[in-house]
Design a protein around this motif. Structure first.
Motif, PDB file in Angstrom:
ATOM      1  N   ALA A 117       0.866  -1.300  -0.016  1.00 31.49           N
ATOM      2  CA  ALA A 117       0.109  -0.021  -0.159  1.00 31.49           C
ATOM      3  C   ALA A 117       0.780   1.364  -0.060  1.00 31.49           C
ATOM      4  N   MET A 118       1.834   1.329   0.752  1.00 27.81           N
ATOM      5  CA  MET A 118       2.775   2.322   0.768  1.00 27.81           C
ATOM      6  C   MET A 118       3.559   2.604  -0.678  1.00 27.81           C
ATOM      7  N   ALA A 119       3.801   1.362  -1.222  1.00 27.34           N
ATOM      8  CA  ALA A 119       4.550   1.548  -2.671  1.00 27.34           C
ATOM      9  C   ALA A 119       3.454   2.221  -3.696  1.00 27.34           C
ATOM     10  N   TYR A 120       2.121   1.825  -3.641  1.00 28.13           N
ATOM     11  CA  TYR A 120       1.036   2.436  -4.360  1.00 28.13           C
ATOM     12  C   TYR A 120       0.858   3.885  -4.045  1.00 28.13           C
ATOM     13  N   ASP A 121       1.096   4.237  -2.653  1.00 34.09           N
ATOM     14  CA  ASP A 121       0.890   5.687  -2.288  1.00 34.09           C
ATOM     15  C   ASP A 121       1.893   6.323  -3.008  1.00 34.09           C
ATOM     16  N   ARG A 122       3.354   6.174  -2.915  1.00 35.34           N
ATOM     17  CA  ARG A 122       4.430   6.481  -3.561  1.00 35.34           C
ATOM     18  C   ARG A 122       4.050   6.807  -5.096  1.00 35.34           C
ATOM     19  N   TYR A 123       3.762   5.786  -5.953  1.00 35.47           N
ATOM     20  CA  TYR A 123       3.306   5.622  -7.432  1.00 35.47           C
ATOM     21  C   TYR A 123       2.465   6.718  -7.433  1.00 35.47           C
ATOM     22  N   VAL A 124       1.350   6.955  -6.882  1.00 39.35           N
ATOM     23  CA  VAL A 124       0.326   7.834  -7.160  1.00 39.35           C
ATOM     24  C   VAL A 124       0.847   9.304  -6.813  1.00 39.35           C
ATOM     25  N   ALA A 125       1.732   9.458  -5.955  1.00 34.87           N
ATOM     26  CA  ALA A 125       2.373  10.895  -5.632  1.00 34.87           C
ATOM     27  C   ALA A 125       3.095  11.452  -6.679  1.00 34.87           C
ATOM     28  N   ILE A 126       3.954  10.317  -7.043  1.00 36.44           N
ATOM     29  CA  ILE A 126       5.057  10.807  -8.304  1.00 36.44           C
ATOM     30  C   ILE A 126       4.296  10.900  -9.752  1.00 36.44           C
ATOM     31  N   CYS A 127       3.789   9.730  -9.892  1.00 35.39           N
ATOM     32  CA  CYS A 127       3.321   9.610 -11.176  1.00 35.39           C
ATOM     33  C   CYS A 127       1.899  10.414 -11.585  1.00 35.39           C
ATOM     34  N   HIS A 128       1.007  10.731 -10.666  1.00 36.89           N
ATOM     35  CA  HIS A 128      -0.081  11.260 -10.753  1.00 36.89           C
ATOM     36  C   HIS A 128      -0.150  12.273  -9.745  1.00 36.89           C
ATOM     37  N   PRO A 129       0.656  13.367  -9.415  1.00 42.56           N
ATOM     38  CA  PRO A 129       0.691  14.552  -8.409  1.00 42.56           C
ATOM     39  C   PRO A 129      -0.435  15.316  -8.335  1.00 42.56           C
ATOM     40  N   ILE A 211       4.555  -8.431  -3.712  1.00 41.77           N
ATOM     41  CA  ILE A 211       5.778  -8.069  -4.333  1.00 41.77           C
ATOM     42  C   ILE A 211       5.480  -7.504  -5.696  1.00 41.77           C
ATOM     43  N   PHE A 212       4.498  -8.040  -6.349  1.00 38.53           N
ATOM     44  CA  PHE A 212       4.192  -7.616  -7.475  1.00 38.53           C
ATOM     45  C   PHE A 212       3.742  -6.367  -7.904  1.00 38.53           C
ATOM     46  N   GLY A 213       2.999  -5.945  -6.882  1.00 39.63           N
ATOM     47  CA  GLY A 213       2.332  -4.314  -6.866  1.00 39.63           C
ATOM     48  C   GLY A 213       3.601  -3.501  -6.458  1.00 39.63           C
ATOM     49  N   ILE A 214       4.392  -3.912  -5.590  1.00 43.57           N
ATOM     50  CA  ILE A 214       5.752  -2.907  -5.254  1.00 43.57           C
ATOM     51  C   ILE A 214       6.378  -2.965  -6.457  1.00 43.57           C
ATOM     52  N   ILE A 215       6.897  -4.142  -7.310  1.00 44.88           N
ATOM     53  CA  ILE A 215       7.662  -3.923  -8.443  1.00 44.88           C
ATOM     54  C   ILE A 215       6.783  -3.161  -9.500  1.00 44.88           C
ATOM     55  N   SER A 217       4.667  -0.623  -9.045  1.00 45.82           N
ATOM     56  CA  SER A 217       4.694   0.846  -8.711  1.00 45.82           C
ATOM     57  C   SER A 217       6.023   1.390  -8.738  1.00 45.82           C
ATOM     58  N   TYR A 218       7.280   0.713  -8.596  1.00 39.77           N
ATOM     59  CA  TYR A 218       8.521   1.253  -8.657  1.00 39.77           C
ATOM     60  C   TYR A 218       8.980   1.311 -10.203  1.00 39.77           C
ATOM     61  N   THR A 219       8.604   0.414 -10.878  1.00 47.44           N
ATOM     62  CA  THR A 219       8.828   0.524 -12.437  1.00 47.44           C
ATOM     63  C   THR A 219       8.203   1.734 -13.199  1.00 47.44           C
ATOM     64  N   GLY A 242      13.147   6.467  -0.922  1.00 43.53           N
ATOM     65  CA  GLY A 242      14.493   5.681  -0.467  1.00 43.53           C
ATOM     66  C   GLY A 242      14.159   5.047   0.799  1.00 43.53           C
ATOM     67  N   SER A 243      13.502   5.385   2.005  1.00 39.13           N
ATOM     68  CA  SER A 243      13.226   5.043   3.220  1.00 39.13           C
ATOM     69  C   SER A 243      12.325   3.746   2.968  1.00 39.13           C
ATOM     70  N   HIS A 244      11.345   3.959   2.221  1.00 36.16           N
ATOM     71  CA  HIS A 244      10.468   2.746   1.830  1.00 36.16           C
ATOM     72  C   HIS A 244      11.151   1.349   1.220  1.00 36.16           C
ATOM     73  N   LEU A 245      11.940   1.719   0.244  1.00 33.20           N
ATOM     74  CA  LEU A 245      12.850   0.837  -0.457  1.00 33.20           C
ATOM     75  C   LEU A 245      13.769   0.168   0.580  1.00 33.20           C
ATOM     76  N   LEU A 246      14.446   0.847   1.529  1.00 32.63           N
ATOM     77  CA  LEU A 246      15.228   0.230   2.556  1.00 32.63           C
ATOM     78  C   LEU A 246      14.367  -0.734   3.474  1.00 32.63           C
ATOM     79  N   VAL A 247      12.961  -0.330   3.822  1.00 33.16           N
ATOM     80  CA  VAL A 247      12.170  -1.150   4.546  1.00 33.16           C
ATOM     81  C   VAL A 247      11.853  -2.534   3.792  1.00 33.16           C
ATOM     82  N   VAL A 248      11.405  -2.202   2.342  1.00 33.12           N
ATOM     83  CA  VAL A 248      11.102  -3.432   1.554  1.00 33.12           C
ATOM     84  C   VAL A 248      12.162  -4.380   1.491  1.00 33.12           C
ATOM     85  N   SER A 249      13.256  -3.951   1.266  1.00 33.08           N
ATOM     86  CA  SER A 249      14.495  -4.670   0.921  1.00 33.08           C
ATOM     87  C   SER A 249      14.762  -5.531   2.163  1.00 33.08           C
TER      88      SER A 249
END
Length: 306
Positions: A117-129, A211-215, A217-219, A242-249
């Motif tokens: 859900a956090m990855a989707y939030d970042r996707y919307v914020a950056i791709c559809h501000p 994992i598919f949703g995260i990948i 979103s970040y693609t 960056g912080s979210h990617l570190l937590v996901v990793s």
């Protein structure tokens, strides 16, 4: 071994990380310190998000829920381990073991969905501000949390119900510091094929969806960043991820490490040690990752401390 019906089982034995009595005090102090730091760090995150109006956004709403989940997951496993070490008693009741299995599965699955859900939030914020506030409205955020919690609870209850139907042998020793689903299933004398298939299928499906949703979103995020003309905007957008990617990793990397260690070694005790990286370390590190790499969070924490 003589099989025993599940109704006759009164308790299991948690063997912990080591049977060396000289290491028990060290383990007690180590895990007590880690638990207190986890508790304090995540409570500060929740307090900062709730008290600072600047952090009343979907990103920090999900972060507060992630911190709450981290507290719950750590509380489900570590306190019982500390009590057993202090009392020099390895037992856990049958009901307590099934309850621990249920709660561990619930909060681990919930954390899995929250990261997506956090990855989707970042996707919307950056791709559809321009449409961010419309898409990520409070109703959708609340629905995502409730849906994630509902699926997590149903999944955990399903596994717990399946385990409760098993018959167990006289040997009820779990080479772990908490009641892990796979270890409990291994102790059963009855047929566990259905339990094993269900556990692997649900873990693959629920984990795969996240994992598919995260990948995905970040693609999309990476594609959008490459099209940005301003280097400043690229840096600002990447810093929020960056912080979210570190937590996901950390979360999926440690989980993968546990899976690999269980596949390449026959020692259940080694698997138990590896599981610490999955059930304790991510929950400990998440507050540090988000507070040290996020300017708004650092400012909110400074206000609380002052």
């Amino acid at each position: 071994m003589e099989p025993r019906n599940h109704t006759d089982v009164s308790e299991f034995l948690l063997l912990g990380l080591t049977d060396d009595p000289e290491l028990q005090p060290f383990l007690f102090c180590l895990f007590l310190s880690m638990y207190l730091v986890t508790l304090l760090g995540n409570l500060l995150i929740i307090l900062a998000v709730s008290s600072d109006s600047h952090l009343h956004t979907p990103m920090y709403f999900f972060l507060a829920n992630l911190s709450f989940t981290d507290i719950c997951l750590s509380t489900t496993t570590i306190p019982k381990m500390l009590v057993n070490i202090q009392a020099q008693n390895q037992s856990i009741t049958y009901t307590g073991c099934l309850t621990q299995v249920c709660f561990v599965l619930t909060f681990a699955c919930l954390e899995n969905f929250l990261l997506a859900a956090m990855a989707y939030d970042r996707y919307v914020a950056i791709c559809h501000p321009l449409r961010y506030t419309v898409i990520m409205n409070p109703q959708l955020c609340g629905l995502l949390i409730l849906l994630s919690l509902y699926i997590s609870i149903v999944d955990a209850l399903l596994h717990s119900l399946m385990v409760s139907q098993l018959s167990f042998c006289i040997d009820l020793e779990i080479p772990h510091f908490f009641c892990e689903l796979a270890q409990v299933i291994k102790l059963a004398c009855s047929d566990t094929l259905t339990n094993t298939i269900l556990a692997n299928f649900m873990a693959s499906m629920l984990g795969g969806i996240s994992i598919f949703g995260i990948i995905f979103s970040y693609t999309k995020i990476l594609s959008s960043l490459l099209r940005m003309p301003s280097a400043g905007r690229k840096y600002k957008a990447f810093s929020t991820c960056g912080s979210h990617l570190l937590v996901v990793s950390l979360f999926y990397g440690t989980g993968l490490g546990v899976y690999v260690s269980s596949a390449v070694t026959d020692s259940s005790r080694n698997t138990a040690v590896a599981s610490v990286m999955y059930t304790v370390v991510p929950q400990l590190m998440n507050p540090f990752i988000y507070s040290l790499r996020n300017r708004d969070m650092k400012e909110a924490l400074r206000k609380i401390i002052r």
